[in-house]
Write a protein that holds these residues in place. Structure first.
Motif, PDB file in Angstrom:
ATOM      1  N   MET A  58       0.864  -1.184   0.000  1.00 44.45           N
ATOM      2  CA  MET A  58       0.000   0.000   0.000  1.00 44.45           C
ATOM      3  C   MET A  58       0.898   1.229   0.000  1.00 44.45           C
ATOM      4  N   GLU A  59       0.352   2.326  -0.522  1.00 41.23           N
ATOM      5  CA  GLU A  59       1.023   3.613  -0.304  1.00 41.23           C
ATOM      6  C   GLU A  59       0.200   4.401   0.710  1.00 41.23           C
ATOM      7  N   ALA A  60       0.868   4.952   1.706  1.00 41.70           N
ATOM      8  CA  ALA A  60       0.210   5.792   2.711  1.00 41.70           C
ATOM      9  C   ALA A  60       0.125   7.217   2.174  1.00 41.70           C
ATOM     10  N   ILE A  62      -1.438  11.028   3.044  1.00 46.90           N
ATOM     11  CA  ILE A  62      -2.039  11.823   4.124  1.00 46.90           C
ATOM     12  C   ILE A  62      -3.181  12.697   3.609  1.00 46.90           C
ATOM     13  N   ARG A  63      -4.180  12.918   4.437  1.00 49.01           N
ATOM     14  CA  ARG A  63      -5.236  13.892   4.229  1.00 49.01           C
ATOM     15  C   ARG A  63      -5.427  14.662   5.527  1.00 49.01           C
ATOM     16  N   TRP A  64      -6.014  15.834   5.389  1.00 45.11           N
ATOM     17  CA  TRP A  64      -6.249  16.664   6.569  1.00 45.11           C
ATOM     18  C   TRP A  64      -7.748  16.860   6.725  1.00 45.11           C
ATOM     19  N   VAL A 117       5.798   4.912   2.503  1.00 44.79           N
ATOM     20  CA  VAL A 117       5.541   6.242   3.053  1.00 44.79           C
ATOM     21  C   VAL A 117       6.345   7.260   2.238  1.00 44.79           C
ATOM     22  N   ASN A 118       5.714   8.384   1.906  1.00 42.82           N
ATOM     23  CA  ASN A 118       6.407   9.447   1.165  1.00 42.82           C
ATOM     24  C   ASN A 118       7.282  10.271   2.097  1.00 42.82           C
ATOM     25  N   LEU A 119       8.503  10.530   1.679  1.00 42.13           N
ATOM     26  CA  LEU A 119       9.396  11.405   2.445  1.00 42.13           C
ATOM     27  C   LEU A 119       9.612  12.686   1.664  1.00 42.13           C
ATOM     28  N   ILE A 179      11.866   5.290  -5.922  1.00 41.58           N
ATOM     29  CA  ILE A 179      11.956   6.628  -6.505  1.00 41.58           C
ATOM     30  C   ILE A 179      10.577   6.978  -7.068  1.00 41.58           C
ATOM     31  N   ASP A 180       9.997   8.055  -6.528  1.00 40.16           N
ATOM     32  CA  ASP A 180       8.639   8.466  -6.846  1.00 40.16           C
ATOM     33  C   ASP A 180       8.633   9.434  -8.030  1.00 40.16           C
ATOM     34  N   ASP A 181       7.512   9.510  -8.719  1.00 38.61           N
ATOM     35  CA  ASP A 181       7.305  10.466  -9.825  1.00 38.61           C
ATOM     36  C   ASP A 181       8.431  10.392 -10.849  1.00 38.61           C
ATOM     37  N   ASP A 203       5.816   8.252 -13.197  1.00 37.21           N
ATOM     38  CA  ASP A 203       4.847   9.306 -12.896  1.00 37.21           C
ATOM     39  C   ASP A 203       3.570   9.150 -13.720  1.00 37.21           C
ATOM     40  N   ARG A 204       2.477   9.475 -13.055  1.00 38.07           N
ATOM     41  CA  ARG A 204       1.137   9.385 -13.635  1.00 38.07           C
ATOM     42  C   ARG A 204       1.001  10.118 -14.967  1.00 38.07           C
ATOM     43  N   SER A 205       1.727  11.233 -15.121  1.00 36.03           N
ATOM     44  CA  SER A 205       1.586  12.028 -16.339  1.00 36.03           C
ATOM     45  C   SER A 205       2.003  11.255 -17.589  1.00 36.03           C
ATOM     46  N   VAL A 239      -2.995   4.345 -12.886  1.00 34.36           N
ATOM     47  CA  VAL A 239      -3.631   3.474 -13.886  1.00 34.36           C
ATOM     48  C   VAL A 239      -5.149   3.536 -13.711  1.00 34.36           C
ATOM     49  N   GLU A 240      -5.820   4.001 -14.767  1.00 35.61           N
ATOM     50  CA  GLU A 240      -7.271   4.206 -14.662  1.00 35.61           C
ATOM     51  C   GLU A 240      -8.065   3.353 -15.629  1.00 35.61           C
ATOM     52  N   THR A 241      -7.427   2.847 -16.704  1.00 38.53           N
ATOM     53  CA  THR A 241      -8.195   2.122 -17.715  1.00 38.53           C
ATOM     54  C   THR A 241      -7.590   0.742 -18.000  1.00 38.53           C
ATOM     55  N   GLY A 258      -3.603   2.612  -9.004  1.00 42.18           N
ATOM     56  CA  GLY A 258      -4.494   3.555  -9.672  1.00 42.18           C
ATOM     57  C   GLY A 258      -5.956   3.286  -9.399  1.00 42.18           C
ATOM     58  N   TYR A 259      -6.778   4.246  -9.844  1.00 39.97           N
ATOM     59  CA  TYR A 259      -8.215   4.183  -9.592  1.00 39.97           C
ATOM     60  C   TYR A 259      -8.860   2.962 -10.228  1.00 39.97           C
ATOM     61  N   LEU A 260      -8.233   2.373 -11.271  1.00 37.51           N
ATOM     62  CA  LEU A 260      -8.789   1.173 -11.886  1.00 37.51           C
ATOM     63  C   LEU A 260      -9.001   0.086 -10.829  1.00 37.51           C
TER      64      LEU A 260
HETATM   65  P1  C2E Z   1       2.439  10.712  -4.895  1.00 36.24           P
HETATM   66  O1  C2E Z   1       3.322  10.224  -3.834  1.00 36.24           O
HETATM   67  O2  C2E Z   1       2.940  10.658  -6.289  1.00 36.24           O
HETATM   68  O3  C2E Z   1       1.081   9.893  -4.723  1.00 36.24           O
HETATM   69  C1  C2E Z   1       0.257   9.465  -5.775  1.00 36.24           C
HETATM   70  C2  C2E Z   1      -0.906  10.399  -5.981  1.00 36.24           C
HETATM   71  O4  C2E Z   1      -1.654   9.966  -7.127  1.00 36.24           O
HETATM   72  C3  C2E Z   1      -1.911  10.406  -4.831  1.00 36.24           C
HETATM   73  O5  C2E Z   1      -2.446  11.715  -4.732  1.00 36.24           O
HETATM   74  C4  C2E Z   1      -2.995   9.446  -5.330  1.00 36.24           C
HETATM   75  O6  C2E Z   1      -4.241   9.660  -4.709  1.00 36.24           O
HETATM   76  C5  C2E Z   1      -3.014   9.801  -6.783  1.00 36.24           C
HETATM   77  N1  C2E Z   1      -3.562   8.731  -7.614  1.00 36.24           N
HETATM   78  C6  C2E Z   1      -3.441   7.395  -7.440  1.00 36.24           C
HETATM   79  N2  C2E Z   1      -4.037   6.723  -8.427  1.00 36.24           N
HETATM   80  C7  C2E Z   1      -4.561   7.648  -9.258  1.00 36.24           C
HETATM   81  C8  C2E Z   1      -5.320   7.567 -10.489  1.00 36.24           C
HETATM   82  O7  C2E Z   1      -5.614   6.498 -11.006  1.00 36.24           O
HETATM   83  N3  C2E Z   1      -5.666   8.745 -11.063  1.00 36.24           N
HETATM   84  C9  C2E Z   1      -5.361   9.956 -10.516  1.00 36.24           C
HETATM   85  N4  C2E Z   1      -5.754  11.053 -11.152  1.00 36.24           N
HETATM   86  N5  C2E Z   1      -4.648  10.066  -9.365  1.00 36.24           N
HETATM   87  C10 C2E Z   1      -4.256   8.921  -8.745  1.00 36.24           C
HETATM   88  P2  C2E Z   1      -2.652  12.432  -3.332  1.00 36.24           P
HETATM   89  O8  C2E Z   1      -3.079  11.418  -2.314  1.00 36.24           O
HETATM   90  O9  C2E Z   1      -3.513  13.624  -3.545  1.00 36.24           O
HETATM   91  O10 C2E Z   1      -1.184  12.888  -2.945  1.00 36.24           O
HETATM   92  C11 C2E Z   1      -0.525  13.853  -3.719  1.00 36.24           C
HETATM   93  C12 C2E Z   1       0.928  13.965  -3.337  1.00 36.24           C
HETATM   94  O11 C2E Z   1       1.057  14.480  -2.004  1.00 36.24           O
HETATM   95  C13 C2E Z   1       1.661  12.640  -3.306  1.00 36.24           C
HETATM   96  O12 C2E Z   1       2.016  12.246  -4.630  1.00 36.24           O
HETATM   97  C14 C2E Z   1       2.857  13.002  -2.453  1.00 36.24           C
HETATM   98  O13 C2E Z   1       3.823  13.669  -3.213  1.00 36.24           O
HETATM   99  C15 C2E Z   1       2.244  13.968  -1.457  1.00 36.24           C
HETATM  100  N6  C2E Z   1       1.951  13.254  -0.196  1.00 36.24           N
HETATM  101  C16 C2E Z   1       0.892  12.498   0.147  1.00 36.24           C
HETATM  102  N7  C2E Z   1       1.017  12.009   1.408  1.00 36.24           N
HETATM  103  C17 C2E Z   1       2.214  12.451   1.864  1.00 36.24           C
HETATM  104  C18 C2E Z   1       2.930  12.302   3.107  1.00 36.24           C
HETATM  105  O14 C2E Z   1       2.518  11.598   4.047  1.00 36.24           O
HETATM  106  N8  C2E Z   1       4.135  12.940   3.211  1.00 36.24           N
HETATM  107  C19 C2E Z   1       4.644  13.692   2.171  1.00 36.24           C
HETATM  108  N9  C2E Z   1       5.836  14.296   2.350  1.00 36.24           N
HETATM  109  N10 C2E Z   1       4.004  13.843   1.012  1.00 36.24           N
HETATM  110  C20 C2E Z   1       2.799  13.241   0.845  1.00 36.24           C
END
Ligand code: C2E
Ligand code: MG
Ligand code: MG
Ligand code: MG
Length: 281
Positions: A58-60, A62-64, A117-119, A179-181, A203-205, A239-241, A258-260
């Protein structure tokens, strides 16, 4: 005119600037109190093996949960947390909560899996990061092999000497490094090879248009090939489709997210998915 503005007339600010500055200040003040008020929550999103559908982890994320503003997305507050340094304590909270949740799932008998966990850049610059993480693993009694850390390509490449030392120490503990993105920064391939990286997340893009855009398709297949040559695992984000999944499967991408398969969800909502251990199609 000046009278109408009252006592605190910061006349050299335009109203728009003033309200932006105020908004930011309000956000900052709220953010400062959010940890103490227990307003953060973690959503978890499955990382799914291709083609088996097995949940690797899983990827953790955060939301507020703000009492007035509702659920605030990380993109709207992580940058401010980063600027103010609050990210260090917020990030520690995320690490601790995710590790404790993972241990709780294991104790409840679910198949063990890794949580990533994202750093942030600022966290990664903390000289005591390794001790902090070791302490959290000790406190939560989680085996380090079930913890993954995601750092972006630009953070990894910023100071390769320092990054390398830090990553080697974390890797030695048994932690997975991702390595993210990937693809959005400027990686030097020779550095990438020298860093102890277990997985690359595309990266998603680049995933969005892989089925239609030949440039994105070749970028993605090149990254998959690169990861395989460097003996790293590769995950596709966003990944959505089923067309995107088909492409990834044809190109032997290991894992996707991904949302798929699933949106990020609160821990309680993941139990049935975790019990199955896989995504059913
Ligand atoms: P990220 O680490 O690249 O996380 C992936 C983002 O893509 C997440 O957005 C996730 O909800 C979104 N995502 C996953 N699948 C899909 C999909 O199929 N379609 C679309 N459109 N989006 C998808 P989220 O949760 O809004 O997080 C955004 C960014 O915020 C994260 O990008 C990460 O860089 C940062 N972030 C989130 N949680 C933490 C945290 O605990 N600590 C730190 N430092 N950064 C965080
Ligand atoms: Mg991430
Ligand atoms: Mg990402
Ligand atoms: Mg991102």
């Amino acid at each position: 005119q000046a009278k109408m503005l009252g006592r605190n007339n910061f006349q050299y600010y335009t109203p728009a600037m003033n309200s932006m500055a105020l908004k930011r200040l309000e956000l900052e003040n709220n953010l400062r109190r959010a940890l103490a008020r227990n307003e953060f929550v973690i959503y978890y999103q499955p990382l799914v093996e291709i083609p088996s559908g097995k949940i690797n982890g899983m990827e953790a994320l955060i939301r507020w949960q703000h009492p007035q503003w509702g659920l605030v997305s990380p993109d709207d507050f992580i940058p401010v947390a980063e600027d103010t340094g609050l990210i260090v304590s917020i990030g520690e909270w995320v690490l601790r909560t995710a590790c404790a949740q993972n241990k709780a799932w294991q104790d409840a008998g679910y198949p063990p899996m890794r949580i990533n966990v994202n750093l942030s850049a600022r966290q990664f610059q903390q000289a005591n990061l390794v001790q902090t993480i070791a302490g959290i693993l000790e406190d939560t009694q989680l085996n380090p092999r079930w913890l993954g850390l995601e750092i972006t390509e630009s953070v990894a490449m910023k100071d390769v000497e320092f990054t390398g030392k830090m990553l080697f120490e974390l890797r030695k503990m048994g932690i997975t490094i991702a390595i993210d993105d990937f693809g959005t920064g400027y990686s030097s391939l020779s550095y990438l090879k020298r860093l102890p990286i277990d997985m690359i997340k595309i990266d998603r893009s680049f995933i969005r248009d892989i089925s239609q855009d030949p440039d994105d398709a070749s970028i993605v297949s090149t990254i998959i090939g690169l990861a395989q040559n460097l003996k790293m695992r590769v995950t596709a984000e966003g990944v959505e489709t089923t067309e995107q999944l088909q492409f990834l499967q044809n190109h032997h991408c290991h894992e996707m997210q991904g949302y798929l398969f699933s949106q990020p969800l609160p821990a309680q909502e993941l139990s049935s998915l975790l019990a199955r251990g896989r995504i059913s199609n």
